[in-house]
Design a protein around this motif. Sequence first.
Motif, PDB file in Angstrom:
ATOM      1  N   UNK A   9       0.835  -1.191   0.000  1.00 20.83           N
ATOM      2  CA  UNK A   9       0.000   0.000   0.000  1.00 20.83           C
ATOM      3  C   UNK A   9       0.872   1.245   0.000  1.00 20.83           C
ATOM      4  N   UNK A  10       0.239   2.365  -0.259  1.00 18.85           N
ATOM      5  CA  UNK A  10       0.867   3.657  -0.041  1.00 18.85           C
ATOM      6  C   UNK A  10       0.155   4.272   1.149  1.00 18.85           C
ATOM      7  N   UNK A  11       0.918   4.487   2.215  1.00 10.30           N
ATOM      8  CA  UNK A  11       0.367   4.941   3.488  1.00 10.30           C
ATOM      9  C   UNK A  11       0.929   6.319   3.815  1.00 10.30           C
ATOM     10  N   UNK A  12       0.045   7.237   4.174  1.00 16.80           N
ATOM     11  CA  UNK A  12       0.479   8.548   4.644  1.00 16.80           C
ATOM     12  C   UNK A  12       0.559   8.504   6.164  1.00 16.80           C
ATOM     13  N   UNK A  13       1.614   9.074   6.708  1.00 17.53           N
ATOM     14  CA  UNK A  13       1.740   9.177   8.162  1.00 17.53           C
ATOM     15  C   UNK A  13       1.910  10.652   8.504  1.00 17.53           C
ATOM     16  N   UNK A  14       0.963  11.156   9.274  1.00 12.35           N
ATOM     17  CA  UNK A  14       0.976  12.539   9.739  1.00 12.35           C
ATOM     18  C   UNK A  14       1.401  12.489  11.206  1.00 12.35           C
ATOM     19  N   UNK A  15       2.454  13.185  11.548  1.00 11.83           N
ATOM     20  CA  UNK A  15       3.009  13.098  12.899  1.00 11.83           C
ATOM     21  C   UNK A  15       4.106  12.049  12.934  1.00 11.83           C
ATOM     22  N   UNK A  16       4.837  11.952  11.847  1.00 11.26           N
ATOM     23  CA  UNK A  16       5.827  10.880  11.662  1.00 11.26           C
ATOM     24  C   UNK A  16       7.129  11.103  12.413  1.00 11.26           C
ATOM     25  N   UNK A  17       7.347  12.279  12.969  1.00 20.05           N
ATOM     26  CA  UNK A  17       8.647  12.545  13.577  1.00 20.05           C
ATOM     27  C   UNK A  17       8.657  12.386  15.100  1.00 20.05           C
ATOM     28  N   UNK A  18       7.525  12.073  15.701  1.00 12.26           N
ATOM     29  CA  UNK A  18       7.486  11.774  17.131  1.00 12.26           C
ATOM     30  C   UNK A  18       7.828  10.312  17.360  1.00 12.26           C
ATOM     31  N   UNK A  19       7.869   9.906  18.597  1.00 10.06           N
ATOM     32  CA  UNK A  19       8.241   8.531  18.927  1.00 10.06           C
ATOM     33  C   UNK A  19       7.353   7.492  18.275  1.00 10.06           C
ATOM     34  N   UNK A  20       6.030   7.650  18.393  1.00 10.49           N
ATOM     35  CA  UNK A  20       5.099   6.707  17.786  1.00 10.49           C
ATOM     36  C   UNK A  20       5.172   6.788  16.270  1.00 10.49           C
ATOM     37  N   UNK A  21       5.237   7.999  15.748  1.00 14.66           N
ATOM     38  CA  UNK A  21       5.308   8.189  14.299  1.00 14.66           C
ATOM     39  C   UNK A  21       6.524   7.538  13.680  1.00 14.66           C
ATOM     40  N   UNK A  22       7.670   7.680  14.316  1.00 10.93           N
ATOM     41  CA  UNK A  22       8.898   7.035  13.811  1.00 10.93           C
ATOM     42  C   UNK A  22       8.761   5.518  13.801  1.00 10.93           C
ATOM     43  N   UNK A  23       8.127   4.967  14.840  1.00  6.41           N
ATOM     44  CA  UNK A  23       7.885   3.508  14.863  1.00  6.41           C
ATOM     45  C   UNK A  23       6.961   3.089  13.727  1.00  6.41           C
ATOM     46  N   UNK A  24       5.949   3.904  13.451  1.00  6.69           N
ATOM     47  CA  UNK A  24       5.024   3.597  12.357  1.00  6.69           C
ATOM     48  C   UNK A  24       5.726   3.651  11.002  1.00  6.69           C
ATOM     49  N   UNK A  25       6.583   4.636  10.815  1.00  7.55           N
ATOM     50  CA  UNK A  25       7.348   4.741   9.568  1.00  7.55           C
ATOM     51  C   UNK A  25       8.199   3.486   9.398  1.00  7.55           C
ATOM     52  N   UNK A  26       8.915   3.103  10.433  1.00  6.46           N
ATOM     53  CA  UNK A  26       9.784   1.923  10.369  1.00  6.46           C
ATOM     54  C   UNK A  26       8.980   0.671  10.035  1.00  6.46           C
ATOM     55  N   UNK A  27       7.863   0.474  10.709  1.00  4.78           N
ATOM     56  CA  UNK A  27       7.043  -0.714  10.457  1.00  4.78           C
ATOM     57  C   UNK A  27       6.497  -0.729   9.034  1.00  4.78           C
ATOM     58  N   UNK A  28       6.047   0.430   8.559  1.00  5.65           N
ATOM     59  CA  UNK A  28       5.528   0.492   7.194  1.00  5.65           C
ATOM     60  C   UNK A  28       6.593   0.171   6.161  1.00  5.65           C
ATOM     61  N   UNK A  29       7.771   0.750   6.338  1.00  9.03           N
ATOM     62  CA  UNK A  29       8.870   0.499   5.397  1.00  9.03           C
ATOM     63  C   UNK A  29       9.353  -0.954   5.499  1.00  9.03           C
ATOM     64  N   UNK A  30       9.467  -1.472   6.715  1.00  6.24           N
ATOM     65  CA  UNK A  30       9.896  -2.864   6.900  1.00  6.24           C
ATOM     66  C   UNK A  30       8.929  -3.848   6.244  1.00  6.24           C
ATOM     67  N   UNK A  31       7.651  -3.466   6.186  1.00  2.24           N
ATOM     68  CA  UNK A  31       6.656  -4.331   5.548  1.00  2.24           C
ATOM     69  C   UNK A  31       6.638  -4.154   4.030  1.00  2.24           C
ATOM     70  N   UNK A  32       7.453  -3.238   3.519  1.00  2.00           N
ATOM     71  CA  UNK A  32       7.549  -3.041   2.079  1.00  2.00           C
ATOM     72  C   UNK A  32       6.560  -2.058   1.498  1.00  2.00           C
ATOM     73  N   UNK A  33       5.849  -1.344   2.346  1.00  2.00           N
ATOM     74  CA  UNK A  33       4.891  -0.347   1.860  1.00  2.00           C
ATOM     75  C   UNK A  33       5.610   0.934   1.451  1.00  2.00           C
TER      76      UNK A  33
END
Length: 166
Positions: A9-33
């Motif tokens: 998928x293509x996922x937008x993350x708003x608030x990506x630079x906080x602690x939770x947001x950074x974890x979400x970015x990592x998980x999305x990229x690790x899953x290949x999105x």
Amino acid sequence: MSTTTTDKKTIAIIGATGGTGLCLVKQGLDAGHKVKVLARNEEKLSEFASNENLDISKGDVTRYEDVKCTLAGCSDVIVSLGGRGKICSTAQPVINKALNDTDSNMRLVVVTSMAVGDSYHDVTWGTRRFADLIISSAIKDKNLQERSIMRDTTDWVIVRPAGLGD
């Protein structure tokens, strides 16, 4: 979580630079999105800069055009805003409008907090006192954010975690 090529998928993350947001970015990229983020400070995402599946837009979450550009082409948007002031309740209506103008069927997932909305009565007495006395302005901001989501969007999920330290 395993994914196949058709699950990407293509996922937008708003608030990506906080602690939770950074974890979400990592998980999305690790899953290949493919992950699109809107950030005021791109340097906070430097650990992911070499990842070809990351698209960073520099901008402001309270500016409609910045948000709409970030949401374009996405199937889902995750909002993980926090901090001081009224950023959640100020930005969420902008996000909702951009989402509805881009694709009203886009899934919206929003991270708020325990003791927000109808979860207030499900937390312990001590947690309610903490919410009322120590973090009341943040809880008020998140309550307004949730009301905006429920009023203005159709496909949403609200996540209310407890104990996030960053």
